[in-house]
Design an enzyme around this catalytic site. Sequence first.
Site, PDB file in Angstrom:
ATOM      1  N   LYS A  81       0.859  -1.204   0.000  1.00 15.55           N
ATOM      2  CA  LYS A  81       0.000   0.000   0.000  1.00 15.55           C
ATOM      3  C   LYS A  81       0.893   1.252   0.000  1.00 15.55           C
ATOM      4  O   LYS A  81       0.688   2.155  -0.789  1.00 15.55           O
ATOM      5  CB  LYS A  81      -0.894   0.025   1.219  1.00 15.55           C
ATOM      6  CG  LYS A  81      -1.521   1.411   1.483  1.00 15.55           C
ATOM      7  CD  LYS A  81      -2.365   1.469   2.731  1.00 15.55           C
ATOM      8  CE  LYS A  81      -1.616   1.875   3.946  1.00 15.55           C
ATOM      9  NZ  LYS A  81      -1.385   3.315   4.131  1.00 15.55           N
ATOM     10  N   ASN A  82       1.875   1.275   0.897  1.00 16.35           N
ATOM     11  CA  ASN A  82       2.640   2.514   1.062  1.00 16.35           C
ATOM     12  C   ASN A  82       3.605   2.795  -0.081  1.00 16.35           C
ATOM     13  O   ASN A  82       4.056   3.921  -0.234  1.00 16.35           O
ATOM     14  CB  ASN A  82       3.344   2.520   2.422  1.00 16.35           C
ATOM     15  CG  ASN A  82       2.327   2.679   3.544  1.00 16.35           C
ATOM     16  OD1 ASN A  82       1.169   3.036   3.288  1.00 16.35           O
ATOM     17  ND2 ASN A  82       2.723   2.396   4.759  1.00 16.35           N
TER      18      ASN A  82
ATOM     19  N   ARG B 115      -3.776  10.462   3.486  1.00 16.39           N
ATOM     20  CA  ARG B 115      -2.603  11.327   3.684  1.00 16.39           C
ATOM     21  C   ARG B 115      -1.765  11.372   2.414  1.00 16.39           C
ATOM     22  O   ARG B 115      -1.184  12.382   2.073  1.00 16.39           O
ATOM     23  CB  ARG B 115      -1.768  10.774   4.851  1.00 16.39           C
ATOM     24  CG  ARG B 115      -0.550  11.597   5.180  1.00 16.39           C
ATOM     25  CD  ARG B 115      -0.043  11.306   6.566  1.00 16.39           C
ATOM     26  NE  ARG B 115       1.186  11.995   6.851  1.00 16.39           N
ATOM     27  CZ  ARG B 115       1.277  13.273   7.218  1.00 16.39           C
ATOM     28  NH1 ARG B 115       0.171  13.991   7.321  1.00 16.39           N
ATOM     29  NH2 ARG B 115       2.429  13.840   7.449  1.00 16.39           N
TER      30      ARG B 115
ATOM     31  N   CYS C 229      -5.117   8.677   8.630  1.00 18.79           N
ATOM     32  CA  CYS C 229      -5.271   8.222  10.015  1.00 18.79           C
ATOM     33  C   CYS C 229      -4.761   9.271  10.995  1.00 18.79           C
ATOM     34  O   CYS C 229      -3.701   9.841  10.807  1.00 18.79           O
ATOM     35  CB  CYS C 229      -4.468   6.946  10.236  1.00 18.79           C
ATOM     36  SG  CYS C 229      -5.100   5.546   9.330  1.00 18.79           S
TER      37      CYS C 229
ATOM     38  N   ARG D  70       0.673  15.247  12.717  1.00 20.22           N
ATOM     39  CA  ARG D  70       1.342  14.780  11.495  1.00 20.22           C
ATOM     40  C   ARG D  70       1.631  15.983  10.590  1.00 20.22           C
ATOM     41  O   ARG D  70       1.042  16.168   9.556  1.00 20.22           O
ATOM     42  CB  ARG D  70       0.492  13.730  10.785  1.00 20.22           C
ATOM     43  CG  ARG D  70       0.255  12.475  11.602  1.00 20.22           C
ATOM     44  CD  ARG D  70      -0.537  11.418  10.847  1.00 20.22           C
ATOM     45  NE  ARG D  70       0.319  10.671   9.900  1.00 20.22           N
ATOM     46  CZ  ARG D  70      -0.147   9.688   9.121  1.00 20.22           C
ATOM     47  NH1 ARG D  70      -1.444   9.414   9.112  1.00 20.22           N
ATOM     48  NH2 ARG D  70       0.665   9.028   8.312  1.00 20.22           N
ATOM     49  N   PRO D  71       2.574  16.843  11.027  1.00 21.40           N
ATOM     50  CA  PRO D  71       2.880  18.041  10.224  1.00 21.40           C
ATOM     51  C   PRO D  71       3.554  17.670   8.899  1.00 21.40           C
ATOM     52  O   PRO D  71       4.003  16.532   8.737  1.00 21.40           O
ATOM     53  CB  PRO D  71       3.849  18.817  11.114  1.00 21.40           C
ATOM     54  CG  PRO D  71       4.468  17.783  11.987  1.00 21.40           C
ATOM     55  CD  PRO D  71       3.419  16.734  12.213  1.00 21.40           C
ATOM     56  N   ILE D  72       3.612  18.622   7.977  1.00 18.29           N
ATOM     57  CA  ILE D  72       4.349  18.362   6.729  1.00 18.29           C
ATOM     58  C   ILE D  72       5.428  19.438   6.529  1.00 18.29           C
ATOM     59  O   ILE D  72       5.799  19.785   5.405  1.00 18.29           O
ATOM     60  CB  ILE D  72       3.405  18.273   5.513  1.00 18.29           C
ATOM     61  CG1 ILE D  72       2.638  19.572   5.278  1.00 18.29           C
ATOM     62  CG2 ILE D  72       2.445  17.112   5.639  1.00 18.29           C
ATOM     63  CD1 ILE D  72       1.968  19.589   3.891  1.00 18.29           C
TER      64      ILE D  72
ATOM     65  N   ASP E 224       3.888   0.846  12.336  1.00 23.89           N
ATOM     66  CA  ASP E 224       2.622   0.309  11.821  1.00 23.89           C
ATOM     67  C   ASP E 224       2.340  -1.096  12.328  1.00 23.89           C
ATOM     68  O   ASP E 224       1.224  -1.590  12.204  1.00 23.89           O
ATOM     69  CB  ASP E 224       2.632   0.283  10.287  1.00 23.89           C
ATOM     70  CG  ASP E 224       2.705   1.673   9.709  1.00 23.89           C
ATOM     71  OD1 ASP E 224       3.067   1.797   8.524  1.00 23.89           O
ATOM     72  OD2 ASP E 224       2.434   2.634  10.445  1.00 23.89           O
TER      73      ASP E 224
ATOM     74  N   ARG F 295      -9.072   0.526   3.721  1.00 19.04           N
ATOM     75  CA  ARG F 295      -8.132   1.444   3.071  1.00 19.04           C
ATOM     76  C   ARG F 295      -6.796   0.765   2.816  1.00 19.04           C
ATOM     77  O   ARG F 295      -6.060   1.150   1.915  1.00 19.04           O
ATOM     78  CB  ARG F 295      -7.894   2.677   3.973  1.00 19.04           C
ATOM     79  CG  ARG F 295      -8.946   3.742   3.905  1.00 19.04           C
ATOM     80  CD  ARG F 295      -8.428   4.999   4.586  1.00 19.04           C
ATOM     81  NE  ARG F 295      -7.093   5.313   4.096  1.00 19.04           N
ATOM     82  CZ  ARG F 295      -6.149   5.889   4.861  1.00 19.04           C
ATOM     83  NH1 ARG F 295      -6.393   6.175   6.114  1.00 19.04           N
ATOM     84  NH2 ARG F 295      -4.963   6.157   4.367  1.00 19.04           N
TER      85      ARG F 295
HETATM   86  C1  EPZ Z   1       4.358   6.887   6.292  1.00 21.49           C
HETATM   87  O1  EPZ Z   1       3.646   8.004   6.783  1.00 21.49           O
HETATM   88  C2  EPZ Z   1       3.338   5.769   6.223  1.00 21.49           C
HETATM   89  N1  EPZ Z   1       2.257   6.156   5.331  1.00 21.49           N
HETATM   90  C3  EPZ Z   1       2.768   5.474   7.599  1.00 21.49           C
HETATM   91  O2  EPZ Z   1       1.922   4.330   7.465  1.00 21.49           O
HETATM   92  C4  EPZ Z   1       3.909   5.123   8.541  1.00 21.49           C
HETATM   93  O3  EPZ Z   1       3.383   4.960   9.844  1.00 21.49           O
HETATM   94  C5  EPZ Z   1       4.940   6.264   8.548  1.00 21.49           C
HETATM   95  O4  EPZ Z   1       5.406   6.509   7.205  1.00 21.49           O
HETATM   96  C6  EPZ Z   1       6.142   5.932   9.411  1.00 21.49           C
HETATM   97  O5  EPZ Z   1       6.747   4.762   8.946  1.00 21.49           O
HETATM   98  C7  EPZ Z   1       2.457   6.088   3.996  1.00 21.49           C
HETATM   99  O6  EPZ Z   1       3.525   5.712   3.540  1.00 21.49           O
HETATM  100  C8  EPZ Z   1       1.300   6.486   3.130  1.00 21.49           C
HETATM  101  P1  EPZ Z   1       6.660  10.159   8.242  1.00 21.49           P
HETATM  102  P2  EPZ Z   1       4.351   9.481   6.729  1.00 21.49           P
HETATM  103  O7  EPZ Z   1       6.650  11.418   7.459  1.00 21.49           O
HETATM  104  O8  EPZ Z   1       5.159   9.594   5.516  1.00 21.49           O
HETATM  105  C9  EPZ Z   1       6.980  13.385  11.686  1.00 21.49           C
HETATM  106  C10 EPZ Z   1      -0.048   3.073   7.618  1.00 21.49           C
HETATM  107  O9  EPZ Z   1      -0.672   2.607   8.582  1.00 21.49           O
HETATM  108  N2  EPZ Z   1       7.018  14.382  10.605  1.00 21.49           N
HETATM  109  O10 EPZ Z   1       7.790   9.204   8.081  1.00 21.49           O
HETATM  110  O11 EPZ Z   1       3.293  10.478   6.999  1.00 21.49           O
HETATM  111  C11 EPZ Z   1       5.630  12.697  11.789  1.00 21.49           C
HETATM  112  O12 EPZ Z   1       4.726  13.467  12.548  1.00 21.49           O
HETATM  113  C12 EPZ Z   1       0.518   4.475   7.706  1.00 21.49           C
HETATM  114  O13 EPZ Z   1       0.186   2.466   6.544  1.00 21.49           O
HETATM  115  C13 EPZ Z   1       7.259  15.703  10.923  1.00 21.49           C
HETATM  116  O14 EPZ Z   1       7.428  16.046  12.089  1.00 21.49           O
HETATM  117  O15 EPZ Z   1       5.302   9.368   8.000  1.00 21.49           O
HETATM  118  C14 EPZ Z   1       5.989  11.392  12.462  1.00 21.49           C
HETATM  119  O16 EPZ Z   1       6.098  11.597  13.851  1.00 21.49           O
HETATM  120  C15 EPZ Z   1       0.202   5.154   9.013  1.00 21.49           C
HETATM  121  N3  EPZ Z   1       7.298  16.636   9.917  1.00 21.49           N
HETATM  122  C16 EPZ Z   1       7.383  11.089  11.906  1.00 21.49           C
HETATM  123  O17 EPZ Z   1       7.884  12.322  11.386  1.00 21.49           O
HETATM  124  C17 EPZ Z   1       7.132  16.281   8.603  1.00 21.49           C
HETATM  125  O18 EPZ Z   1       7.198  17.168   7.731  1.00 21.49           O
HETATM  126  C18 EPZ Z   1       7.377  10.068  10.778  1.00 21.49           C
HETATM  127  O19 EPZ Z   1       6.484  10.542   9.792  1.00 21.49           O
HETATM  128  C19 EPZ Z   1       6.887  14.929   8.300  1.00 21.49           C
HETATM  129  C20 EPZ Z   1       6.842  13.988   9.308  1.00 21.49           C
END
Ligand code: EPZ
Length: 419
Positions: free
Chosen positions: A23-24, A93, A117, A122-124, A305, A397
């Site tokens: 999925k991811n 997302r 979710c 979850r900032p960007i 996850d 999903r």
């Molecule tokens: C991906 O989310 C996955 N989703 C998530 O899977 C997974 O839990 C996550 O990576 C961590 O492995 C997809 O790939 C679609 P991150 P993503 O950016 O990219 C912080 C599932 O169940 N952060 O690696 O959103 C954030 O808040 C889903 O399949 C910032 O602070 O995760 C988190 O604490 C749920 N600023 C950490 O980094 C940013 O700009 C990791 O987030 C971006 C992220």
Amino acid sequence: MEKVIKIEGGHRLQGEVKVSGSKNATVALIPAAVLANGPVTISGVPGIADVDSLCAILRILNVEVTEKEDHLIIDPTSMKNTDLTADVVTKLRASYYFMGALLGKYGYVRIRMPGGCYLGPRPITLHIKGFEALGASVEYEKGCYTIQADHLKGAKIFLDIPSVGATVNIMMAAVYAKGRTVIENAAKEPEIIDVATLLNKMGANIRGAGTNVITIEGVSELQGCFHEIIPDRIEAGTYVIMGAACADSLLIKNVIPKHIEALTSKLQETGANLEIGIDSILVTKSEGIHGVNITTKPYPGFATDLQQPMTTYLTQAAGISEVLDTVYPERFKHCHELQRMGADIEISMGKSLIKGPSALYGDKVTATDLRCGAALVIAGLLAEGVTEIHDVYHIDRGYDNIDGKLEAMGGVIWRDTVD
Ligand code: EPZ
């Protein structure tokens, strides 16, 4: 009326299950495909709701999408860069991957804030840091981002956190940027390698995906190509945990064992019986599993996850287990639902403490997010009586045909509608 999943517990599982495409990876590959100047065929596409949402977004962009079994043919030849303000954008997302793809292709994108979710904040911010480093301006107003650049120029970007999403988004924004982009402290998840592989097949010049330094040399053109998606390591891990929790013998096929090594080694630490094959994992019944401590980390550490389904498994382990999620520190809503079913779990100092073994009893519970849903499915299989899971859209999903896969291994699961 509401759709629910019902599970009658107490039936030991037996047999085998084939893992679907990741999925991811899929939710990043689909937006990445629009960067090509011709048709991109992706095979091994899982039958999940997120794919339907992304295909709906492609059609808003006038991208031709043809679905043939588990193949998607994405043809951006007649694509039009359109503001992405439709509600479908807020359903997941991963719609934010269109930021990097459209910025990279056109130098302009307007898109609503993504959904997905709720796992805590979850900032960007890191995605935006990358876009700005490449020369884009980013404005946010009334729930919409407008990101634009006269021209994108390669830059060196250090990610404060090895964010999966930011790494992929910056990679896509940089493929056409002039010169070299270097992403430092990049995320190393296998899904990132899969996206880089697709982009390089299209003609991009990306090196280092899978390590913490990724280099992208800008190119002028990207062609259509064919790509097969890697297996879903989180789905695979979910079924390995399910097997360890309630199967006499379960063969999980279409697996890259290396991708879930942190999980399998932790399960073996509890006393689970696993036979690790080349592209499969056999789980057989073990007597007397015991508790362990888990700390989630970015890949290759224990995946955040998988801590939720693992929590269900640990309710059956003798002793006390601790789970600390360093990626999403607030990702514990599943514990409240498991407590409703009889699990002995408390949350203190940002950790969940799981005392086992606990007898579980069927009840009405709610999937608060995708992986909480998975945790409740496993709990339903273990519980005495029938468990009724609400908000099943979360499960659909991300898990392809979970009913069919469970029925094939002896699970008693059905869908119903309730008032
Ligand atoms: C991906 O989310 C996955 N989703 C998530 O899977 C997974 O839990 C996550 O990576 C961590 O492995 C997809 O790939 C679609 P991150 P993503 O950016 O990219 C912080 C599932 O169940 N952060 O690696 O959103 C954030 O808040 C889903 O399949 C910032 O602070 O995760 C988190 O604490 C749920 N600023 C950490 O980094 C940013 O700009 C990791 O987030 C971006 C992220």
